[in-house]
Design a protein around this motif. Structure first.
Motif, short mmCIF file in Angstrom:
data_model
loop_
_atom_site.label_atom_id
_atom_site.label_comp_id
_atom_site.label_asym_id
_atom_site.label_seq_id
_atom_site.Cartn_x
_atom_site.Cartn_y
_atom_site.Cartn_z
N ARG A 132 0.84 -1.21 0.00
CA ARG A 132 0.00 0.00 0.00
C ARG A 132 0.87 1.26 0.00
N ALA A 133 1.91 1.25 0.82
CA ALA A 133 2.81 2.40 0.89
C ALA A 133 3.59 2.60 -0.40
N GLU A 134 4.09 1.50 -0.96
CA GLU A 134 4.92 1.61 -2.16
C GLU A 134 4.09 1.90 -3.42
N GLU A 135 2.84 1.44 -3.44
CA GLU A 135 1.97 1.73 -4.58
C GLU A 135 1.61 3.21 -4.64
N LYS A 136 1.63 3.86 -3.50
CA LYS A 136 1.38 5.31 -3.50
C LYS A 136 2.51 6.04 -4.23
N LYS A 137 3.71 5.47 -4.17
CA LYS A 137 4.86 6.09 -4.85
C LYS A 137 4.91 5.69 -6.32
N GLY A 139 2.48 3.91 -8.10
CA GLY A 139 1.21 3.83 -8.81
C GLY A 139 0.53 2.48 -8.63
N GLU A 140 -0.80 2.50 -8.66
CA GLU A 140 -1.59 1.28 -8.53
C GLU A 140 -1.25 0.32 -9.67
#
Length: 236
Positions: A132-137, A139-140
């Protein structure tokens, strides 16, 4: 239990419910003058007690949701955890067969009562939080692709990759055969490699390619759990 009696009772109750839904006369709050909640509960009991499949598959989404609410009440009264019901109903493409929902909830409850189940749930949560944290950086969907075998360095990430390559198809095959306990057993094989991975492997490595590859591995773990339920809805 006589099949003719069951068929007539189902037809009567479903006809009543579909009819009232067609004229937009649904229960509101505590008001249920036509006993529609009781009718839905009667349908559910007939389905579960007689092992009937696919009875509610042709209902519209709103009426199906009403059945889901009644099913939650029934299962909660029988001692099932409400969050496990939500986790199973979270698989939106597989929630129109009430009998299978009940069986899946039962299997999930037994699995999560085991040490393997509890530990895998903890591993899932850790993986989901990192993703969740890394997808914010990034992208989904940034880590949806399969991890590259050539970029697996640590023994623990190689072991997790191998375990996932076996558990994912095994769980999917078991679910397709409606063997939900078998699907849970397939997931239980991930417990040890997941624990070892988080103990020894740094996910957010300095090397960008390694980091992305390890996140793809965690995404596969998240996908493996969705074969049986939406683990994000499990409390505790």
């Amino acid at each position: 239990t006589d099949l003719v009696s069951v068929a007539v009772a189902l037809a009567d109750k479903l006809d009543t419910l579909v009819g009232f839904w067609a004229i937009d006369e649904k229960p509101t709050g505590s008001k249920d003058p036509y006993a529609l909640r009781r009718a839905a509960l009667g349908v559910i009991r007939l389905i579960v007690e007689n092992g009937l499949r696919g009875v509610t598959r042709s209902l519209n989404a709103d009426l199906l949701s009403f059945f889901h609410d009644r099913l939650k009440v029934l299962l909660r009264d029988q001692g099932a955890r409400h969050d496990l019901v939500d986790a199973v109903l979270g698989l939106e493409d597989e929630n129109d067969d009430l009998l299978l929902i009940v069986r899946r909830v039962e299997a999930l409850g037994k699995f999560l009562d085991s040490e393997d189940g509890k530990n895998l749930l903890a591993g899932y949560r850790r993986a989901a939080n990192i993703l969740r944290a890394e997808e914010k950086k990034d992208g989904e969907g940034a880590f949806d692709a399969s991890p590259a075998s050539a970029l697996l360095q640590a023994d623990e990430e190689k072991a997790l990759h191998q375990a996932l390559s076996v558990a994912l198809p095994a769980a999917g095959k078991a679910v397709a055969a409606e063997d939900f306990e078998g699907a849970m057993r397939a997931l239980s094989t991930l417990r040890q490699p997941v624990d070892a991975f988080f103990d020894k492997v740094i996910v957010n490595a300095d090397d960008a390619a390694l980091r992305a590859n390890r996140l793809k591995l965690l995404n596969q773990l998240r996908a493996a759990t969705r074969a049986v339920a939406d683990f994000s809805k499990i409390a505790g």
